[in-house]
Scaffold this motif. Structure first.
Motif, short mmCIF file in Angstrom:
data_model
loop_
_atom_site.label_atom_id
_atom_site.label_comp_id
_atom_site.label_asym_id
_atom_site.label_seq_id
_atom_site.Cartn_x
_atom_site.Cartn_y
_atom_site.Cartn_z
N ALA A 64 -12.97 -7.09 -7.10
CA ALA A 64 -11.85 -7.82 -6.47
C ALA A 64 -10.55 -7.52 -7.21
N ARG A 65 -10.58 -7.46 -8.53
CA ARG A 65 -9.38 -7.17 -9.31
C ARG A 65 -8.88 -5.75 -9.04
N VAL A 66 -9.80 -4.79 -8.99
CA VAL A 66 -9.43 -3.40 -8.72
C VAL A 66 -8.88 -3.25 -7.31
N LEU A 67 -9.54 -3.85 -6.34
CA LEU A 67 -9.09 -3.77 -4.96
C LEU A 67 -7.72 -4.41 -4.80
N GLY A 68 -7.54 -5.60 -5.37
CA GLY A 68 -6.26 -6.28 -5.29
C GLY A 68 -5.14 -5.46 -5.92
N THR A 69 -5.44 -4.81 -7.04
CA THR A 69 -4.44 -3.99 -7.72
C THR A 69 -4.05 -2.79 -6.88
N LEU A 70 -5.01 -2.14 -6.25
CA LEU A 70 -4.71 -1.02 -5.35
C LEU A 70 -3.81 -1.48 -4.20
N MET A 71 -4.12 -2.64 -3.64
CA MET A 71 -3.34 -3.16 -2.53
C MET A 71 -1.92 -3.51 -2.96
N GLU A 72 -1.79 -4.06 -4.17
CA GLU A 72 -0.48 -4.42 -4.70
C GLU A 72 0.38 -3.19 -4.94
N LYS A 73 -0.16 -2.22 -5.66
CA LYS A 73 0.63 -1.05 -6.04
C LYS A 73 1.00 -0.19 -4.83
N ALA A 74 0.17 -0.21 -3.79
CA ALA A 74 0.50 0.55 -2.58
C ALA A 74 1.80 0.05 -1.96
N ARG A 75 2.07 -1.25 -2.14
CA ARG A 75 3.26 -1.86 -1.53
C ARG A 75 4.44 -1.96 -2.49
#
Length: 225
Positions: free
Chosen positions: A9-20
């Motif tokens: 969840a932390r890795v996925l959330g970080t990918l989603m954050e940095k993409a934006r």
């Protein structure tokens, strides 16, 4: 879908954050992703994931089609596939990403924290998407968020994601109570300090008057005049 681990969840959330928020640095290398997962700001709780743990999480996300590696450069880079895999609109993806990174939050907190991701018109808009995620049909995979009981003294109820499985409502409520108590103690401490400063200001002003000096602050005003 198989529940995510906390690391996933932390890795996925970080990918989603940095993409934006930092599209020029996206897709992300493993090293950048480790740093993003473990950053001190905008994370609750703060983590200390190793490179091996992040790689294991990426492998788990890849198996679920939630992330994939891109080729074409000397270093492997990763990006998420959340919206397509989960079949949710951008607004819902933003809210879920924030909940994965920052833990349970109120609709008002989510609106503030989403500024760099997506600008919601108002809190009502945030609440509408949260309710949609809560009422998601079983045919689409079931609810993705849950509204937690409102903590004593809190104005709003907080929301939590269900991507890691069912939420321990009792534990979440206890955490909210502790958080509210901490906020209350901080507010009381601040009020006490303000009162002490006001008393000290009165004492200093009285002493200045007795000595024939201008009270603090007034001297600067006179100088400017």
């Amino acid at each position: 879908m198989e529940p995510l681990t906390l690391a996933e969840a932390r890795v996925l959330g970080t990918l989603m954050e940095k993409a934006r928020t930092v599209p020029d640095s996206y897709p992300m290398t493993l090293n950048a992703l480790v740093a993003g997962c473990n950053q001190k700001s905008a994370r609750d709780p703060v983590s200390n994931l190793s490179e091996a743990q992040v790689q294991e999480a990426l492998d788990g996300l890849k198996r679920r089609s939630l992330a994939f590696a891109t080729s074409g450069s000397r270093v492997m880079r990763w990006e998420h596939n959340f919206q397509r895999a989960m079949v949710v609109p951008e607004q819902s993806a933003v809210l879920l990403g924030l909940l994965m990174l920052r833990g349970p939050q109120t609709a008002g907190e989510l609106r503030i924290h989403s500024e760099r991701w997506y600008r919601f018109a108002d809190i009502s808009s945030v609440e509408a998407f949260l309710e949609e995620l809560r009422d998601r049909s079983e045919a689409k995979g079931g609810a993705l968020v849950v509204q937690l009981p409102r903590a004593t003294g809190a104005r709003e109820a907080r929301w939590a994601h269900l991507l890691c499985g069912p939420v321990d409502v009792a534990a979440a409520a206890a955490s909210a109570e502790a958080r509210a108590a901490g906020d209350g103690a901080l507010a009381a401490r601040l009020a006490l300090l303000e009162e002490e400063v006001a008393q000290l200001r009165e004492i200093v002003t009285d002493l200045a008057t007795q000595l024939g000096l201008s009270p603090p602050g007034q001297q600067k005003t006179n100088d400017r005049a």
